[in-house]
Design a protein around this motif. Sequence first.
Motif, PDB file in Angstrom:
ATOM      1  N   GLY A   1       0.860  -1.236   0.210  1.00 37.72           N
ATOM      2  CA  GLY A   1       0.162   0.165  -0.148  1.00 37.72           C
ATOM      3  C   GLY A   1       0.677   0.952   0.439  1.00 37.72           C
ATOM      4  N   LYS A   2       0.096   2.633   0.025  1.00 35.12           N
ATOM      5  CA  LYS A   2       0.960   3.529   0.158  1.00 35.12           C
ATOM      6  C   LYS A   2       1.530   4.000   1.275  1.00 35.12           C
ATOM      7  CE  LYS A   2       0.272   6.189  -4.441  1.00 35.12           C
ATOM      8  NZ  LYS A   2       1.036   7.556  -4.820  1.00 35.12           N
ATOM      9  N   GLN A   3       2.132   4.483   1.412  1.00 34.54           N
ATOM     10  CA  GLN A   3       3.269   4.413   2.412  1.00 34.54           C
ATOM     11  C   GLN A   3       3.691   5.908   2.694  1.00 34.54           C
ATOM     12  OE1 GLN A   3       2.381   2.310   5.501  1.00 34.54           O
ATOM     13  NE2 GLN A   3       1.935   0.651   4.489  1.00 34.54           N
ATOM     14  N   ASP A   4       3.859   6.050   3.771  1.00 32.70           N
ATOM     15  CA  ASP A   4       3.912   7.297   4.989  1.00 32.70           C
ATOM     16  C   ASP A   4       5.978   7.423   4.031  1.00 32.70           C
ATOM     17  OD1 ASP A   4       5.826  10.194   5.843  1.00 32.70           O
ATOM     18  OD2 ASP A   4       3.779  10.727   6.434  1.00 32.70           O
ATOM     19  N   GLU A   5       6.479   8.385   3.895  1.00 33.91           N
ATOM     20  CA  GLU A   5       7.713   8.180   3.253  1.00 33.91           C
ATOM     21  C   GLU A   5       8.892   8.181   4.717  1.00 33.91           C
ATOM     22  OE1 GLU A   5      11.418   9.030   1.191  1.00 33.91           O
ATOM     23  OE2 GLU A   5       9.727   7.305  -0.520  1.00 33.91           O
ATOM     24  N   GLU A   6       8.292   8.116   5.579  1.00 32.60           N
ATOM     25  CA  GLU A   6       9.018   8.166   7.575  1.00 32.60           C
ATOM     26  C   GLU A   6       8.986   7.154   7.719  1.00 32.60           C
ATOM     27  OE1 GLU A   6      10.262  10.608   9.174  1.00 32.60           O
ATOM     28  OE2 GLU A   6      10.893  11.813   7.513  1.00 32.60           O
ATOM     29  N   LYS A   7       7.744   6.447   7.477  1.00 26.07           N
ATOM     30  CA  LYS A   7       7.643   4.704   7.231  1.00 26.07           C
ATOM     31  C   LYS A   7       7.985   3.161   6.804  1.00 26.07           C
ATOM     32  CE  LYS A   7       4.564   2.153   9.074  1.00 26.07           C
ATOM     33  NZ  LYS A   7       2.273   1.756   9.802  1.00 26.07           N
ATOM     34  N   LEU A   8       8.111   4.138   5.876  1.00 23.43           N
ATOM     35  CA  LEU A   8       8.429   3.135   4.144  1.00 23.43           C
ATOM     36  C   LEU A   8       8.818   3.924   3.073  1.00 23.43           C
ATOM     37  CD1 LEU A   8       8.663  -0.219   3.735  1.00 23.43           C
ATOM     38  CD2 LEU A   8       6.630   0.117   1.996  1.00 23.43           C
ATOM     39  N   GLN A   9      10.261   3.475   2.566  1.00 21.77           N
ATOM     40  CA  GLN A   9      11.239   3.843   1.193  1.00 21.77           C
ATOM     41  C   GLN A   9      11.330   2.797   0.546  1.00 21.77           C
ATOM     42  OE1 GLN A   9      14.336   5.938   3.851  1.00 21.77           O
ATOM     43  NE2 GLN A   9      13.229   7.285   4.960  1.00 21.77           N
ATOM     44  N   VAL A  10      11.011   3.227  -0.647  1.00 26.33           N
ATOM     45  CA  VAL A  10      12.002   2.256  -1.609  1.00 26.33           C
ATOM     46  C   VAL A  10      13.232   2.997  -2.430  1.00 26.33           C
ATOM     47  CG1 VAL A  10      10.907   1.210  -3.744  1.00 26.33           C
ATOM     48  CG2 VAL A  10       8.963   1.334  -1.071  1.00 26.33           C
ATOM     49  N   ARG A  11      13.429   2.504  -2.907  1.00 23.55           N
ATOM     50  CA  ARG A  11      15.544   2.342  -3.432  1.00 23.55           C
ATOM     51  C   ARG A  11      14.806   1.298  -4.717  1.00 23.55           C
ATOM     52  NH1 ARG A  11      13.997   6.355  -0.932  1.00 23.55           N
ATOM     53  NH2 ARG A  11      15.613   7.509   0.277  1.00 23.55           N
ATOM     54  N   GLN A  12      15.562   1.799  -5.676  1.00 17.86           N
ATOM     55  CA  GLN A  12      15.608   0.913  -6.576  1.00 17.86           C
ATOM     56  C   GLN A  12      16.895   0.063  -6.522  1.00 17.86           C
ATOM     57  OE1 GLN A  12      14.353   1.757 -10.921  1.00 17.86           O
ATOM     58  NE2 GLN A  12      14.410   0.264 -11.353  1.00 17.86           N
ATOM     59  N   GLY A  13      17.347  -0.947  -7.511  1.00 22.62           N
ATOM     60  CA  GLY A  13      18.877  -1.557  -7.097  1.00 22.62           C
ATOM     61  C   GLY A  13      18.403  -3.389  -7.390  1.00 22.62           C
ATOM     62  N   ASP A  14      19.248  -3.816  -7.669  1.00 22.74           N
ATOM     63  CA  ASP A  14      19.813  -5.251  -8.172  1.00 22.74           C
ATOM     64  C   ASP A  14      21.237  -5.639  -7.798  1.00 22.74           C
ATOM     65  OD1 ASP A  14      20.200  -6.958  -9.183  1.00 22.74           O
ATOM     66  OD2 ASP A  14      18.720  -7.104 -11.007  1.00 22.74           O
ATOM     67  N   THR A  15      20.947  -6.333  -6.475  1.00 19.74           N
ATOM     68  CA  THR A  15      22.286  -6.627  -5.812  1.00 19.74           C
ATOM     69  C   THR A  15      23.753  -7.673  -6.482  1.00 19.74           C
ATOM     70  OG1 THR A  15      21.903  -8.787  -5.026  1.00 19.74           O
ATOM     71  CG2 THR A  15      20.929  -6.653  -3.589  1.00 19.74           C
ATOM     72  N   ARG A  16      22.446  -7.790  -8.122  1.00 18.45           N
ATOM     73  CA  ARG A  16      23.848  -8.543  -8.426  1.00 18.45           C
ATOM     74  C   ARG A  16      24.690  -7.289  -9.353  1.00 18.45           C
ATOM     75  NH1 ARG A  16      19.334 -11.963 -12.092  1.00 18.45           N
ATOM     76  NH2 ARG A  16      18.794  -9.836 -12.094  1.00 18.45           N
ATOM     77  N   ASN A  17      24.909  -6.300  -9.572  1.00 17.33           N
ATOM     78  CA  ASN A  17      24.796  -4.683 -10.325  1.00 17.33           C
ATOM     79  C   ASN A  17      25.302  -4.283  -9.670  1.00 17.33           C
ATOM     80  OD1 ASN A  17      23.981  -6.783 -12.358  1.00 17.33           O
ATOM     81  ND2 ASN A  17      21.944  -5.173 -12.727  1.00 17.33           N
ATOM     82  N   PRO A  18      26.878  -4.808  -8.617  1.00 15.90           N
ATOM     83  CA  PRO A  18      27.177  -3.587  -8.425  1.00 15.90           C
ATOM     84  C   PRO A  18      27.522  -2.433  -8.159  1.00 15.90           C
ATOM     85  CG  PRO A  18      29.452  -5.081  -8.507  1.00 15.90           C
ATOM     86  CD  PRO A  18      28.357  -5.724  -9.412  1.00 15.90           C
ATOM     87  N   GLU A  19      27.612  -1.592  -9.435  1.00 15.79           N
ATOM     88  CA  GLU A  19      26.931  -0.527  -9.691  1.00 15.79           C
ATOM     89  C   GLU A  19      25.384  -0.169  -9.436  1.00 15.79           C
ATOM     90  OE1 GLU A  19      26.277  -2.873 -13.793  1.00 15.79           O
ATOM     91  OE2 GLU A  19      27.174  -2.817 -11.931  1.00 15.79           O
ATOM     92  N   ASP A  20      24.615  -0.811  -9.181  1.00 16.33           N
ATOM     93  CA  ASP A  20      22.933  -0.236  -8.371  1.00 16.33           C
ATOM     94  C   ASP A  20      23.383  -0.107  -7.350  1.00 16.33           C
ATOM     95  OD1 ASP A  20      22.642  -1.105 -11.252  1.00 16.33           O
ATOM     96  OD2 ASP A  20      20.615  -2.529 -10.107  1.00 16.33           O
TER      97      ASP A  20
END
Length: 344
Positions: free
Chosen positions: A131-150
């Motif tokens: 669901g939609k969460q307040d940034e103070e509660k849940l933040q989302v970042r894009q990245g793939d651990t398989r790619n170090p540059e992410d």
Amino acid sequence: MASRIPLSPTTDIPLSIKAFTKRPQSTHLFTSPSPNSPSLRCGFKRKVPPPSSASRSTVVVSEQVIESLTTSDSTQASQSTPSTPSSSSKLVLVVGGTGGVGQLVVASLLSRNIKSRLLLRNPEKAATLFGKQDEEKLQVRQGDTRNPEDLDPSIFEGVTHVICCTGTTAFPSRRWDGDNTPERVDWEGVKNLVSALPSSLKRIVLVSSVGVTKSNELPWSVMNLFGVLKYKKMGEDFVRNSGLPYTIIRPGRLTDGPYTSYDLNTLLQATAGERRAVVVGQGDKLVGEVSRLVVAEACIQVLDFDFTQSQIYEINSVKGEGPGSDPEKWEELFKAAQKSLPTL
């Protein structure tokens, strides 16, 4: 050696949950086991009425979730409420937060009002699942651990704890599509993640697997035909040698789920069935199953116990009542199982 205790745990690599309503859960303790018992057991039970038929596409975690995660009994209500640290004291990065165990970790953190950050390949999944969460509660970042540059340093800014629940299937499947193999996920992904973490980190919790030290022995050699146990062990070793504070959780065969691609309401209805009792051991001696719900709870509980640092725990689930989210019962489970870290 694992040891057995009169508590109430859960089962399997994964763990299950019931609908979150305003009725507290109930916890029933075991009678004292035999002093010669080789394993520590504890169980939990959640009794919650089924959820409403409201739309589940976007769900905001509320106090109902908190209450449902709290085990209680008419005679033990005051003891069953977990003492949750202030939400400002932690920022937990969850890696693999849309997987079977990871979703349960995120839901439980939200219910405890612990600030969380997700590292996801596809950030859009977060809104669908949680669901939609307040940034103070849940933040989302894009990245793939398989790619170090992410793994940009900004992803880890302010992070105090990390729970890594990434994984894939042991045998070739559709989940291997897109280079999602055990080598890339369990070894290279874990190595890249750990290498990018700040030295100020208070703890990394890695979800691994039982049998990683016995990959050449039956039945583990069958599971390791495509290297999953070998690569998980390599990931474990990298964590242990990183110099970072760590705890490694080795679940048995995961049951109850997976609940991938479900929304939060559906996720929170998951149940561990009759296998709610928890068995905790060390030394890679346990064989069996564990509920994803139990695994997720264990990952969160170890964060608050200093004595679990630099420790590796195996976890299974069996029939019986469990500890729910009661920290005192989890503390007893971990302490009873603990011993000097074996040479692996």
